[in-house]
Design an enzyme around this catalytic site. Structure first.
Site, PDB file in Angstrom:
ATOM      1  N   ASP A  25       0.784  -1.139   0.001  1.00  0.00           N
ATOM      2  CA  ASP A  25      -0.027  -0.017  -0.024  1.00  0.00           C
ATOM      3  C   ASP A  25       0.711   1.226  -0.073  1.00  0.00           C
ATOM      4  OD1 ASP A  25       0.854   0.002   2.713  1.00  0.00           O
ATOM      5  OD2 ASP A  25      -1.333   0.040   3.625  1.00  0.00           O
ATOM      6  N   SER A  26       2.240   1.143  -0.082  1.00  0.00           N
ATOM      7  CA  SER A  26       2.913   2.085  -0.271  1.00  0.00           C
ATOM      8  C   SER A  26       2.839   2.683  -1.864  1.00  0.00           C
ATOM      9  CB  SER A  26       4.527   1.996  -0.403  1.00  0.00           C
ATOM     10  OG  SER A  26       4.727   0.499  -0.956  1.00  0.00           O
ATOM     11  N   ASP A  64      -0.845  -6.109  -0.080  1.00  0.00           N
ATOM     12  CA  ASP A  64      -1.025  -5.474   1.351  1.00  0.00           C
ATOM     13  C   ASP A  64      -2.844  -5.495   1.338  1.00  0.00           C
ATOM     14  OD1 ASP A  64       0.773  -4.854   3.112  1.00  0.00           O
ATOM     15  OD2 ASP A  64       1.372  -3.194   2.069  1.00  0.00           O
ATOM     16  N   LYS A  94      -1.085  -9.451   3.119  1.00  0.00           N
ATOM     17  CA  LYS A  94      -0.385  -8.827   4.264  1.00  0.00           C
ATOM     18  C   LYS A  94      -1.057  -8.048   5.096  1.00  0.00           C
ATOM     19  CE  LYS A  94       3.461  -5.905   3.884  1.00  0.00           C
ATOM     20  NZ  LYS A  94       2.835  -4.686   4.468  1.00  0.00           N
ATOM     21  N   GLU A  96      -0.889  -5.289   8.842  1.00  0.00           N
ATOM     22  CA  GLU A  96      -0.109  -4.797   9.825  1.00  0.00           C
ATOM     23  C   GLU A  96      -0.548  -4.780  11.195  1.00  0.00           C
ATOM     24  OE1 GLU A  96       0.508  -0.835   8.917  1.00  0.00           O
ATOM     25  OE2 GLU A  96       1.207  -1.094   6.868  1.00  0.00           O
ATOM     26  N   GLU A 163       9.648  -3.898  10.279  1.00  0.00           N
ATOM     27  CA  GLU A 163      10.043  -2.712   9.614  1.00  0.00           C
ATOM     28  C   GLU A 163      10.427  -1.574  10.612  1.00  0.00           C
ATOM     29  OE1 GLU A 163       7.185  -0.961   6.806  1.00  0.00           O
ATOM     30  OE2 GLU A 163       8.254   0.954   6.766  1.00  0.00           O
TER      31      GLU A 163
HETATM   32  O1  KIV Z   1       3.656  -1.006   1.541  1.00  0.00           O
HETATM   33  C1  KIV Z   1       4.625  -1.551   1.464  1.00  0.00           C
HETATM   34  O2  KIV Z   1       5.324  -1.327   0.454  1.00  0.00           O
HETATM   35  C2  KIV Z   1       5.170  -2.232   2.540  1.00  0.00           C
HETATM   36  C3  KIV Z   1       6.682  -2.421   2.716  1.00  0.00           C
HETATM   37  C4  KIV Z   1       7.158  -1.192   3.135  1.00  0.00           C
HETATM   38  C5  KIV Z   1       6.989  -3.713   3.237  1.00  0.00           C
HETATM   39  O3  KIV Z   1       4.636  -2.562   3.574  1.00  0.00           O
END
Ligand code: KIV
Length: 259
Positions: A25-26, A64, A94, A96, A163
C-alpha cells in the site's frame, strides 16, 4: 522481496529474480501521490494487483490489505482478503499489527489464504507513532514486538515483515521464530529483505529513508529524457525521417492536383 504496482515493474522485478513481489500500500505514496498509505482503498489494491499479476511469472505475489479493510471484524476481513485472491489473483495477503489482529489472521488463514504479518514501523499507524520513527527501542516495546511476532506465528502467519526496528531486535526475533522474517530497515540478520522499488530506483524523490539504498536515480533520468523530448519537439529535431511514414509520390501528386 520487492514491491511492484504495475505490469512493467512486475515484469522487471520478476526477471531480476526476486522470490516474492509485494503489491504494497506504499502504492498510495510512491504512485498515487498521497501523504501516507491511509487513503489507499481495496479497489486501488485490486486494480494494481491485477496489473502486477499479468507481469509476474515466477515470483510469489503478496498484496497489502489497506487500512480499514481488516480492522472492523473478522468476517469483513475474510471477505476482503478473498477479493484480493479471487479478483486480483494474488497468492497471499499482508496485514499490519500483532495480538490485536490475531483473530483476523486466524480467520483469513482458516480460509486457506496465506497471511504475512508486519510489525515495527507499520505505516498504517503513522498517526499513533507521530511520524515515520524507528520503533521498539525500549525494553517494553521490544518485548511487545517479540510477543506479537510469536503470536502471529502461532496464528498461522507464514512470514513477518519487520520494519524500522533496531537490528539487534530483528536478529533476536529471527532467531526465535520458525517462520521467515523479511526486513526493511531492520538490519542484515532477517531471513529476507524487502524494499520499495521506487525508493531503490530513485523514482520517488520526496524523501529517502535511512534504510534505503538507491541503486539508480531514475527520476533524474526521466526528467532529463522528458526535457530533451520537449526541446526536440520545439526545435523540430523530433520527429526525424526515421520516425515518419511515407505515401507513394504518384498518390501525393494526384492529391496535390486535386484529382
Ligand atoms: O507497503 C509497502 O510497500 C510495505 C513495505 C514497506 C514492506 O508494506
Amino acid at each position: 522481496m520487492l514491491t511492484a504496482y504495475d505490469y512493467p515493474t512486475a515484469r522487471a522485478v520478476d526477471q531480476a529474480g526476486v522470490d516474492s513481489i509485494l503489491v504494497g500500500d506504499s502504492l498510495g505514496m510512491v504512485v498515487l501521490g498521497y501523504e501516507n498509505t491511509l487513503s489507499v482503498t481495496l479497489q486501488d489494491m485490486i486494480h494494481h494487483a491485477k496489473a502486477v499479476m499479468r507481469g509476474a511469472r515466477k515470483a510469489f505475489v503478496v498484496a497489502d490489505m489497506p487500512f480499514m479493510t481488516y480492522e472492523i471484524n473478522r468476517d469483513e476481513s475474510i471477505r476482503n482478503a478473498g477479493r484480493l485472491v479471487q479478483e486480483a489473483g494474488v497468492q497471499a495477503v499482508k496485514v499490519e499489527g500483532g495480538r490485536e489482529i490475531i483473530n483476523v489472521v486466524e480467520g483469513i488463514v482458516s480460509t486457506g489464504i496465506p497471511v504475512m504479518g508486519h510489525l515495527g514501523l507499520t505505516p498504517q499507524s503513522i498517526h499513533q507513532f507521530g511520524g515515520f520513527k524507528v520503533q521498539a527501542k525500549d525494553e517494553a516495546a521490544a518485548r511487545k514486538l517479540l510477543e506479537d511476532a510469536l503470536a502471529l506465528e502461532e496464528a498461522g502467519a507464514f512470514a513477518v515483515v519487520l520494519e524500522g526496528i533496531p537490528q539487534q531486535l530483528a536478529r533476536l526475533v529471527t532467531e526465535r521464530l520458525g517462520i521467515p522474517t523479511i526486513g526493511i530497515g531492520a538490519g542484515p540478520d532477517c531471513d529476507g529483505q524487502v524494499l520499495v522499488t521506487h525508493d531503490l530506483l530513485g523514482i520517488f524523490d520526496r524523501f529517502v529513508p535511512k534504510f534505503v539504498k538507491q541503486y539508480a536515480n531514475m527520476y533524474e533520468l526521466m526528467l532529463e529524457s522528458l526535457s530533451r523530448y520537449v526541446q526536440e519537439v520545439e526545435n523540430g529535431t523530433f520527429p526525424g525521417p526515421e520516425h515518419c511514414f511515407n505515401i507513394e509520390p504518384e498518390v501525393l501528386e494526384s492529391l496535390y492536383r486535386g484529382e
